[in-house]
Each structure stands twice: as structure tokens, then as C-alpha cells.
Design a protein around this motif. Structure first.
Motif, mmCIF file in Angstrom:
data_model
loop_
_atom_site.group_PDB
_atom_site.id
_atom_site.type_symbol
_atom_site.label_atom_id
_atom_site.label_comp_id
_atom_site.label_asym_id
_atom_site.label_seq_id
_atom_site.Cartn_x
_atom_site.Cartn_y
_atom_site.Cartn_z
ATOM 1 N N ASP A 125 28.708 18.934 -75.188
ATOM 2 C CA ASP A 125 28.074 20.143 -74.575
ATOM 3 C C ASP A 125 28.328 20.218 -73.198
ATOM 4 O O ASP A 125 29.141 19.997 -72.551
ATOM 5 C CB ASP A 125 26.634 20.421 -75.301
ATOM 6 N N ASN A 126 26.849 20.520 -72.535
ATOM 7 C CA ASN A 126 26.829 20.514 -71.122
ATOM 8 C C ASN A 126 25.795 19.262 -70.835
ATOM 9 O O ASN A 126 25.208 19.686 -69.812
ATOM 10 C CB ASN A 126 26.143 21.730 -70.720
ATOM 11 N N ARG A 127 25.643 18.324 -71.502
ATOM 12 C CA ARG A 127 24.777 17.262 -71.624
ATOM 13 C C ARG A 127 25.623 16.031 -70.759
ATOM 14 O O ARG A 127 26.663 15.583 -71.456
ATOM 15 C CB ARG A 127 24.020 16.936 -72.720
ATOM 16 N N TRP A 128 24.501 15.067 -70.246
ATOM 17 C CA TRP A 128 25.023 13.839 -69.756
ATOM 18 C C TRP A 128 26.358 13.795 -68.824
ATOM 19 O O TRP A 128 27.401 13.337 -69.364
ATOM 20 C CB TRP A 128 25.376 13.008 -70.948
ATOM 21 N N LYS A 129 26.054 14.389 -67.976
ATOM 22 C CA LYS A 129 27.532 14.563 -66.992
ATOM 23 C C LYS A 129 27.820 13.446 -66.342
ATOM 24 O O LYS A 129 26.914 12.480 -65.798
ATOM 25 C CB LYS A 129 27.086 15.700 -65.965
ATOM 26 N N VAL A 130 28.907 13.072 -66.384
ATOM 27 C CA VAL A 130 29.564 11.853 -65.798
ATOM 28 C C VAL A 130 30.675 12.194 -64.645
ATOM 29 O O VAL A 130 31.288 13.324 -64.627
ATOM 30 C CB VAL A 130 29.889 10.824 -66.700
ATOM 31 N N GLY A 131 30.926 11.333 -63.734
ATOM 32 C CA GLY A 131 32.214 11.331 -62.992
ATOM 33 C C GLY A 131 32.025 10.539 -61.912
ATOM 34 O O GLY A 131 30.966 10.274 -61.154
ATOM 35 N N PHE A 132 33.184 9.803 -61.659
ATOM 36 C CA PHE A 132 33.215 8.893 -60.656
ATOM 37 C C PHE A 132 33.140 9.212 -59.029
ATOM 38 O O PHE A 132 32.776 8.654 -58.257
ATOM 39 C CB PHE A 132 34.516 7.839 -60.744
ATOM 40 N N GLY A 133 33.699 10.437 -58.938
ATOM 41 C CA GLY A 133 33.296 11.150 -57.785
ATOM 42 C C GLY A 133 34.278 10.818 -56.567
ATOM 43 O O GLY A 133 34.187 11.043 -55.289
ATOM 44 N N LEU A 134 35.691 10.304 -56.963
ATOM 45 C CA LEU A 134 36.453 10.077 -55.890
ATOM 46 C C LEU A 134 36.684 11.310 -54.901
ATOM 47 O O LEU A 134 37.144 11.161 -53.879
ATOM 48 C CB LEU A 134 37.915 9.665 -56.308
ATOM 49 N N TRP A 135 36.737 12.768 -55.415
ATOM 50 C CA TRP A 135 36.775 13.624 -54.534
ATOM 51 C C TRP A 135 35.974 13.898 -53.370
ATOM 52 O O TRP A 135 36.022 14.553 -52.318
ATOM 53 C CB TRP A 135 36.561 15.114 -55.325
ATOM 54 N N ASN A 136 34.956 12.725 -53.431
ATOM 55 C CA ASN A 136 34.111 12.764 -52.239
ATOM 56 C C ASN A 136 34.617 11.916 -51.056
ATOM 57 O O ASN A 136 33.974 11.982 -50.183
ATOM 58 C CB ASN A 136 32.530 12.120 -52.542
ATOM 59 N N TYR A 137 35.701 11.324 -51.427
ATOM 60 C CA TYR A 137 36.366 10.422 -50.344
ATOM 61 C C TYR A 137 38.050 10.965 -50.359
ATOM 62 O O TYR A 137 38.750 10.593 -51.156
ATOM 63 C CB TYR A 137 36.462 9.155 -50.769
ATOM 64 N N ARG A 138 37.977 11.692 -49.314
ATOM 65 C CA ARG A 138 39.391 12.610 -49.268
ATOM 66 C C ARG A 138 40.564 11.615 -49.380
ATOM 67 O O ARG A 138 41.578 11.778 -49.964
ATOM 68 C CB ARG A 138 39.644 13.265 -48.034
#
Ligand SMILES: [Zn+2]
Length: 227
Positions: A125-138
Motif C-alpha cells: 500500500d503506501n506504508r513502510w517506505k524504504v529506499g537507500f537514497g543514492l539519488w542524494n549523491y549525484r
């Protein structure tokens, strides 16, 4: 993650499994096709914000039907089952392993998105969001995309016998994809609307699918000429 997804398509294709490259190009972006369609229909939500992350302007704050983990598993199953039921009609290899490869290719999208996305991928659904977030490091994110693409293309060239013309065409396409990624990561631009972004996904991804289809025709034409 953008062109890095195509590394999986290139790596998955071999002379042994004979799955068309274009179909794998659809598979690795299948979740984004669903996402773009649902954004156009107003069902999934997206904001395009300049500087949202260093490597992307996409704030995908609501995309549970295309990009939650459960949805990704379901869509991967749908793709594998769909492939199994349609393969014989189109003359594609119908072994179970081929359907499995298509399903895994679809699921690979979620794994690679997990590496790149900030915490916007729900488990269900729209719960427990995850993501390693490499997009924060161009830089690192860009390097990963390119390294994966190059690796995938090297595997493709190694595992598929082909004419020199096709080899050159594959390398040319790879270079074009690198240029597209440079543009996407480094060239500043004004944010598009959510609908224009979704339309762009449909147009660009389909263009790449058509090129992948044509790439594998290069050899056929040569074979026909040789007869
Ligand atoms: Zn995605």
C-alpha cells in the motif's frame, strides 16, 4: 535509476534463452510503464521539484500500485504468467526458465529503484517506505548507472553471437544511453509537469524498446543477405 535498468535486459539476453531484447527492455521498465500510466490517469501522484534530490527531481509520494514491494512481486508474477501464456503464439521460447527470466527482469526494477530512490518505496500500500537514497549523491548514483550499463552490454556482447555491424550498433546505442543519462543527471532544466514527465517516460522508454528491437534485426538482415 534510469539507464541502469537496461543493464539487466542486456545481461539477461543470451543466445541460449533467445528472449527478444526488446521484450526484456519492456520487462525491466514494466513498473515504470504502469506508474506513468497511473500518473496520467491521476491514480498515482508525483511532484516534480527542482533539487528534490541531487540526482532526480521526482518526488513520487504516492505510487503504491506500481512501486510497492508487494505490487512489484505481483506485477513480476503477472509478467511471467503473461509471457507463459503468450510465448507460443509469438514464437518466443516457452521454457519455464524463460518466463522466470522475464519475471525476474520485471522485479529487478524494484531492487534498482530501491538503491536510487529516497524513502518513497512502500512495502505494501503506501506504508513502510524504504529506499537507500543514492539519488542524494549525484556522482556515485551516476557512476553506478553507467557501470551497470557497461557491465550489461559487455555480457550481452559476450553471450550473443553477432555480426560486426550489430556489435557496433549495440555499442553505439550504449553510448547514446550514456549521453541520455548525462543529460538526465547533469544538465539543469526546468521541471516538467507530472503529466509531461509521465508522457516522457512512455515516449522515451518506447523509443528505447524500438531501438532494441531494431538492434536484433541487424543480424537477421545480414543473414538474409547471405542467403
Ligand atoms: Zn521505477
Amino acid at each position: 535509476m534510469f539507464v541502469g535498468h537496461y543493464s539487466v535486459a542486456f545481461a539477461a539476453k543470451s543466445d541460449k534463452n533467445k528472449i527478444p531484447l526488446w521484450l526484456l527492455f519492456v520487462a525491466v521498465q514494466f513498473l515504470d510503464y504502469i506508474w506513468a500510466t497511473l500518473v496520467l490517469l491521476g491514480i498515482e501522484k508525483l511532484r516534480v521539484i527542482k533539487g528534490f534530490t541531487a540526482g532526480s527531481m521526482l518526488d513520487s509520494y504516492f505510487h503504491p500500485y506500481s512501486h510497492s514491494l508487494i505490487a512489484a512481486i505481483l506485477w513480476s508474477s503477472v509478467a511471467a504468467i503473461g509471457y507463459t501464456s503468450l510465448c507460443s503464439r509469438f514464437g518466443y521460447p516457452c521454457r519455464k526458465s524463460a518466463a522466470l527470466i522475464v519475471g525476474v527482469a520485471v522485479f529487478s526494477h524494484w531492487i534498482l529503484d530501491f538503491l536510487a530512490h529516497p524513502r518513497d518505496l512502500a512495502i505494501y500500500d503506501n506504508r513502510w517506505k524504504v529506499g537507500f537514497g543514492l539519488w542524494n549523491y549525484r556522482g556515485p548514483e551516476f557512476a553506478l548507472e553507467i557501470a551497470m550499463l557497461v557491465g550489461g552490454i559487455i555480457l550481452y556482447l559476450a553471450r550473443n553471437a553477432m555480426s560486426k555491424a550489430r556489435k557496433m550498433a549495440v555499442i553505439g546505442f550504449g553510448i547514446a544511453l550514456v549521453v541520455v543519462q548525462i543529460g538526465d543527471t547533469y544538465v539543469p532544466r526546468t521541471p516538467l509537469s507530472d503529466e509531461a514527465t509521465a508522457m516522457g517516460v512512455w515516449i522515451f522508454y518506447t523509443l528505447f524498446v524500438i531501438i532494441a528491437f531494431l538492434l536484433e534485426k541487424v543480424r537477421s538482415r545480414k543473414q538474409i543477405n547471405a542467403l
